[in-house]
Design an enzyme around this catalytic site. Structure first.
Site, PDB file in Angstrom:
ATOM      1  N   GLY A  46      34.037  30.053  41.858  1.00  0.00           N
ATOM      2  CA  GLY A  46      34.828  29.300  42.824  1.00  0.00           C
ATOM      3  C   GLY A  46      33.935  28.804  43.943  1.00  0.00           C
ATOM      4  O   GLY A  46      32.796  29.278  44.108  1.00  0.00           O
ATOM      5  N   GLN A  51      32.210  26.149  52.544  1.00  0.00           N
ATOM      6  CA  GLN A  51      30.883  26.696  52.195  1.00  0.00           C
ATOM      7  C   GLN A  51      29.810  25.619  52.095  1.00  0.00           C
ATOM      8  O   GLN A  51      28.625  25.928  52.141  1.00  0.00           O
ATOM      9  CB  GLN A  51      30.965  27.473  50.877  1.00  0.00           C
ATOM     10  CG  GLN A  51      31.805  28.740  50.976  1.00  0.00           C
ATOM     11  CD  GLN A  51      31.960  29.409  49.630  1.00  0.00           C
ATOM     12  OE1 GLN A  51      32.832  29.039  48.849  1.00  0.00           O
ATOM     13  NE2 GLN A  51      31.116  30.385  49.350  1.00  0.00           N
ATOM     14  N   CYS A  92      30.227  36.823  47.038  1.00  0.00           N
ATOM     15  CA  CYS A  92      30.429  35.510  47.664  1.00  0.00           C
ATOM     16  C   CYS A  92      29.107  34.755  47.633  1.00  0.00           C
ATOM     17  O   CYS A  92      28.059  35.324  47.969  1.00  0.00           O
ATOM     18  CB  CYS A  92      30.892  35.705  49.105  1.00  0.00           C
ATOM     19  SG  CYS A  92      31.166  34.155  49.992  1.00  0.00           S
ATOM     20  N   LEU A  93      29.164  33.480  47.271  1.00  0.00           N
ATOM     21  CA  LEU A  93      27.933  32.682  47.222  1.00  0.00           C
ATOM     22  C   LEU A  93      27.337  32.499  48.617  1.00  0.00           C
ATOM     23  O   LEU A  93      26.151  32.197  48.740  1.00  0.00           O
ATOM     24  CB  LEU A  93      28.222  31.316  46.578  1.00  0.00           C
ATOM     25  CG  LEU A  93      28.723  31.371  45.129  1.00  0.00           C
ATOM     26  CD1 LEU A  93      29.051  29.973  44.625  1.00  0.00           C
ATOM     27  CD2 LEU A  93      27.708  32.050  44.210  1.00  0.00           C
ATOM     28  N   HIS A 134      40.341  34.440  47.644  1.00  0.00           N
ATOM     29  CA  HIS A 134      39.014  34.434  48.286  1.00  0.00           C
ATOM     30  C   HIS A 134      38.698  33.026  48.816  1.00  0.00           C
ATOM     31  O   HIS A 134      38.254  32.875  49.959  1.00  0.00           O
ATOM     32  CB  HIS A 134      37.981  34.892  47.252  1.00  0.00           C
ATOM     33  CG  HIS A 134      36.561  34.887  47.720  1.00  0.00           C
ATOM     34  ND1 HIS A 134      35.844  36.037  47.964  1.00  0.00           N
ATOM     35  CD2 HIS A 134      35.707  33.865  47.973  1.00  0.00           C
ATOM     36  CE1 HIS A 134      34.622  35.715  48.357  1.00  0.00           C
ATOM     37  NE2 HIS A 134      34.513  34.395  48.364  1.00  0.00           N
ATOM     38  N   GLU A 135      38.925  32.000  47.988  1.00  0.00           N
ATOM     39  CA  GLU A 135      38.600  30.621  48.403  1.00  0.00           C
ATOM     40  C   GLU A 135      39.513  30.154  49.537  1.00  0.00           C
ATOM     41  O   GLU A 135      39.072  29.447  50.446  1.00  0.00           O
ATOM     42  CB  GLU A 135      38.713  29.651  47.216  1.00  0.00           C
ATOM     43  CG  GLU A 135      37.817  29.954  46.030  1.00  0.00           C
ATOM     44  CD  GLU A 135      36.383  30.224  46.395  1.00  0.00           C
ATOM     45  OE1 GLU A 135      35.898  29.720  47.421  1.00  0.00           O
ATOM     46  OE2 GLU A 135      35.726  30.974  45.647  1.00  0.00           O
ATOM     47  N   HIS A 138      38.288  31.290  52.767  1.00  0.00           N
ATOM     48  CA  HIS A 138      37.199  30.445  53.300  1.00  0.00           C
ATOM     49  C   HIS A 138      37.768  29.277  54.107  1.00  0.00           C
ATOM     50  O   HIS A 138      37.209  28.878  55.128  1.00  0.00           O
ATOM     51  CB  HIS A 138      36.362  29.870  52.150  1.00  0.00           C
ATOM     52  CG  HIS A 138      35.279  30.776  51.647  1.00  0.00           C
ATOM     53  ND1 HIS A 138      34.275  31.270  52.454  1.00  0.00           N
ATOM     54  CD2 HIS A 138      35.014  31.252  50.398  1.00  0.00           C
ATOM     55  CE1 HIS A 138      33.445  32.023  51.723  1.00  0.00           C
ATOM     56  NE2 HIS A 138      33.874  32.036  50.475  1.00  0.00           N
TER      57      HIS A 138
HETATM   58  O1  K1U Z   1      33.578  31.612  47.074  1.00  0.00           O
HETATM   59  C1  K1U Z   1      32.564  32.037  46.547  1.00  0.00           C
HETATM   60  O2  K1U Z   1      31.640  32.383  47.230  1.00  0.00           O
HETATM   61  C2  K1U Z   1      32.484  32.158  45.039  1.00  0.00           C
HETATM   62  C3  K1U Z   1      32.921  33.530  44.564  1.00  0.00           C
HETATM   63  C4  K1U Z   1      34.423  33.562  44.422  1.00  0.00           C
HETATM   64  C5  K1U Z   1      34.983  34.839  43.920  1.00  0.00           C
HETATM   65  C6  K1U Z   1      35.622  34.849  42.734  1.00  0.00           C
HETATM   66  C7  K1U Z   1      36.176  36.018  42.249  1.00  0.00           C
HETATM   67  C8  K1U Z   1      36.045  37.180  42.957  1.00  0.00           C
HETATM   68  C9  K1U Z   1      35.422  37.153  44.174  1.00  0.00           C
HETATM   69  C10 K1U Z   1      34.864  36.000  44.649  1.00  0.00           C
HETATM   70  C11 K1U Z   1      32.256  33.863  43.258  1.00  0.00           C
HETATM   71  O3  K1U Z   1      32.100  33.053  42.404  1.00  0.00           O
HETATM   72  S1  K1U Z   1      31.788  35.513  43.079  1.00  0.00           S
HETATM   73  C12 K1U Z   1      30.663  35.635  41.759  1.00  0.00           C
HETATM   74  C13 K1U Z   1      31.044  35.353  40.362  1.00  0.00           C
HETATM   75  O4  K1U Z   1      30.425  34.467  39.880  1.00  0.00           O
HETATM   76  C14 K1U Z   1      31.983  36.112  39.495  1.00  0.00           C
HETATM   77  C15 K1U Z   1      32.968  36.947  39.963  1.00  0.00           C
HETATM   78  C16 K1U Z   1      33.804  37.627  39.097  1.00  0.00           C
HETATM   79  C17 K1U Z   1      33.654  37.488  37.731  1.00  0.00           C
HETATM   80  C18 K1U Z   1      32.681  36.651  37.248  1.00  0.00           C
HETATM   81  C19 K1U Z   1      31.851  35.964  38.117  1.00  0.00           C
HETATM   82 ZN    ZN Z   2      32.969  33.157  49.005  1.00  0.00          ZN
END
Ligand code: K1U
Ligand code: ZN
Length: 169
Positions: A46, A51, A92-93, A134-135, A138
């Site tokens: 996401g 961001q 979180c990225l 989560h998004e 943000h």
């Molecule tokens: O918003 C962001 O920073 C992206 C973040 C969003 C998120 C999704 C789900 C759970 C927490 C946060 C990520 O993409 S986290 C990393 C990710 O790539 C991932 C998370 C769960 C399963 C597989 C991949």
């Molecule tokens: Zn995030």
């Protein structure tokens, strides 16, 4: 398409409250395409406009196993939540390398416009529900680290600042 720089914690711009998108036009579709390319490149599922330093209510995600189902939500609003919440491990990225537990609704329904400006309601559970919550945080300037204790958050901030100093050196 273009890769966009992702803001990193503790950048104060991550706490900006996004304004609604006024018109779903080519500018917004290009931004959504660029955000999807940036999200895939960073191996996230996401990404919120906040961001990438754009303070409008737009987010993208793709929680599919094949990474072939890009989705765009514009002006998203949660219209229903489950009573039950679960503790999930989140990353979180904008806070690279940090993972910790956050309580989220198990399921949510979200009304939003898609990239063509059509209104839709998404019924989300599992990873999708976590990702959307989560998004959407943000978009109101909230990061998952704000659910953690001040002690943990302080340690994360120190670690991020150190990594950023080392990257500049
Ligand atoms: O918003 C962001 O920073 C992206 C973040 C969003 C998120 C999704 C789900 C759970 C927490 C946060 C990520 O993409 S986290 C990393 C990710 O790539 C991932 C998370 C769960 C399963 C597989 C991949
Ligand atoms: Zn995030």
């Amino acid at each position: 398409m273009a890769l966009l720089p992702i803001l990193c914690y503790p950048d104060p711009r991550l706490h900006t409250i996004a304004r609604p998108v006024q018109a779903v036009d080519e500018r917004i579709r290009t931004l959504a395409d660029d955000m999807l390319e940036t999200m895939y490149d960073a191996q996230g599922v996401g990404l919120a406009a906040t961001q990438v330093d754009v303070h409008e209510r737009l987010l993208v995600f793709d929680v599919s196993e094949e990474h072939d189902q890009p989705q765009v939500l514009i002006n998203p609003e949660i219209v229903w939540t489950s009573e039950e919440k679960h503790l999930n491990s989140e990353g979180c990225l904008s806070v690279p390398g940090i993972y910790d537990g956050v309580e989220r609704f198990v399921a949510v329904h979200v009304r939003a416009l898609d990239a063509r400006g059509a209104s839709r309601v998404i019924e989300a559970d599992g990873l999708l529900a976590v990702c959307i919550q989560h998004e959407m945080d943000h978009l109101v300037g909230k990061l998952f680290v704000q659910y953690l204790s001040p002690l943990k958050r302080g340690r994360i901030k120190t670690r991020m600042l150190k990594l950023q100093r080392e990257a500049r050196a």
